[in-house]
Design an enzyme around this catalytic site. Structure first.
Site, PDB file in Angstrom:
ATOM      1  N   LYS A 144      55.534  35.486  24.039  1.00 46.11           N
ATOM      2  CA  LYS A 144      55.499  36.347  22.849  1.00 46.11           C
ATOM      3  C   LYS A 144      54.911  37.726  23.135  1.00 46.11           C
ATOM      4  CE  LYS A 144      55.459  32.821  19.249  1.00 46.11           C
ATOM      5  NZ  LYS A 144      54.801  32.308  18.046  1.00 46.11           N
ATOM      6  N   SER A 195      61.806  21.043  20.189  1.00 46.34           N
ATOM      7  CA  SER A 195      61.719  21.994  19.070  1.00 46.34           C
ATOM      8  C   SER A 195      62.710  21.632  17.956  1.00 46.34           C
ATOM      9  CB  SER A 195      62.019  23.412  19.576  1.00 46.34           C
ATOM     10  OG  SER A 195      62.172  24.271  18.472  1.00 46.34           O
TER      11      SER A 195
END
Ligand code: NAD
Length: 311
Positions: A80, A24
């Site tokens: 999420k 990331s």
């Protein structure tokens, strides 16, 4: 901590929870901009695979992070939605999107935010300043597509036509957006109607994985676009997808997925610290990171070819 003044000398420990997130670019993006802002700021990766912990334990991981002194955590796939049941408070947009990508420890409370949609909206505003968003076709109705649809409708899109190879996904997103924006025209497109709808739209948002290195190709032919229509891609590895390259060659304004990726990081950093980052500086830094990644990949591929030839 949100929207407030940051105390002088304040230190921030922030992280990212998700699976397969070692590469990331969020940690270097946050840390470099925080350094520019004069903040003491450390960003750590908490990869569930490396930790050997299932996504279902995200609530426990957040509680441990709070005890360890973290200020906030970004949340990504596959957590999420799981985090929705863990936080004490949900910011309105996160509640609407049923997805959290940022948890901030505000006093005793864990507060869930969604900055993905803000990243896309801010990218539209900065990257397509002359564009009309009145009538838009969107291809791809998954996680990224929910954020882009919400951003478009929040930004004033009057007619949004949704297409997905999985029709239930398009139907689900259309139903959710209609309940949030009852005065807008939100349609599901059959595959047979896609080309006609694209030719009448002010712009097209592409929100499928097509165009990534492992998903080559385009989800639609940019030659279908109306003369002054724009196109926006959420894919950012690579930044210049085949779709954007072909659309730009035909003279269409094109917005790459880097805008959304940086925009969500910029909004997260602002919510965490209460200080407004320099979005354009973050864009430049992100693009340098991606360019370095692309150079390393090209060099690796070239070494492999030489090796195959026995050079
Ligand atoms: P997802 O799996 O949740 O959704 C993808 C959707 O695209 C699915 O509904 C799938 O059915 C549909 N689809 C796939 N191929 C299609 C095709 N050819 N035509 C029509 N529909 C098709 O994935 P996601 O999380 O939404 O991610 C999608 C892409 O967005 C990925 O490339 C991801 O890297 C990128 N992304 C970018 C950002 C950013 O900040 N720029 C943020 C999140 C995701």
């Amino acid at each position: 901590m949100t929207d407030g003044a940051t105390a002088p000398g304040a230190a921030f420990l922030v992280g990212l929870i998700g699976e397969g997130i070692a590469a990331s670019l969020t940690p270097p993006m946050h840390e470099a901009e925080a350094r520019e802002l004069g903040l003491e700021y450390e960003y750590r990766i908490l990869d569930l695979i490396e930790l050997g912990r299932p996504a279902a334990e995200v609530g426990g991981i957040l509680a441990e992070a709070r005890s360890a002194g973290f200020s906030a955590l970004n949340i990504t796939h596959p957590c999420k939605q799981l985090v929705l049941d863990v936080v004490d408070d949900l910011h309105t947009d996160a509640a609407h999107l049923r997805a959290v990508n940022l948890v901030v420890f505000e006093g005793e409370r864990m507060v869930g935010y969604n900055t993905d949609w803000m990243g896309f909206r801010d990218g539209l505003i900065a990257g397509l300043p002359e564009a009309s968003f009145r009538r838009v076709v969107q291809i791809g109705c998954g996680g990224a597509g929910a954020a882009t649809a919400y951003a478009l409708l929040t930004h004033g899109t009057e007619q949004l036509e949704l297409s997905d190879s999985d029709e239930t996904r398009a139907a689900d997103l259309a139903a959710r957006m209609r309940s949030l924006f009852p005065s807008r025209r939100i349609h599901i497109l059959e595959q047979t109607d896609l080309a006609g709808a694209i030719s009448l739209a002010n712009g097209v948002v592409h929100a499928t994985p097509m165009g990534m290195l492992n998903h080559p190709g385009v989800a639609f032919d940019p030659a279908l676009l109306a003369e002054d229509a724009w196109v926006s891609d959420v894919v950012y590895r690579p930044l210049e997808t085949e779709l954007l390259r072909r659309a730009a060659a035909l003279g269409h304004p094109a917005l790459d997925g880097g805008r959304m990726a940086v925009g969500q990081a910029c909004a997260s950093l602002r919510i965490i610290t209460g200080i407004s980052p320099d979005g354009e500086r973050m864009q430049r830094h992100f693009r340098a990171l991606i360019a370095a990644e692309e150079r390393a990949e090209a060099e690796g591929a070239s070494r492999e070819r030489s090796h195959d030839r026995g050079a």
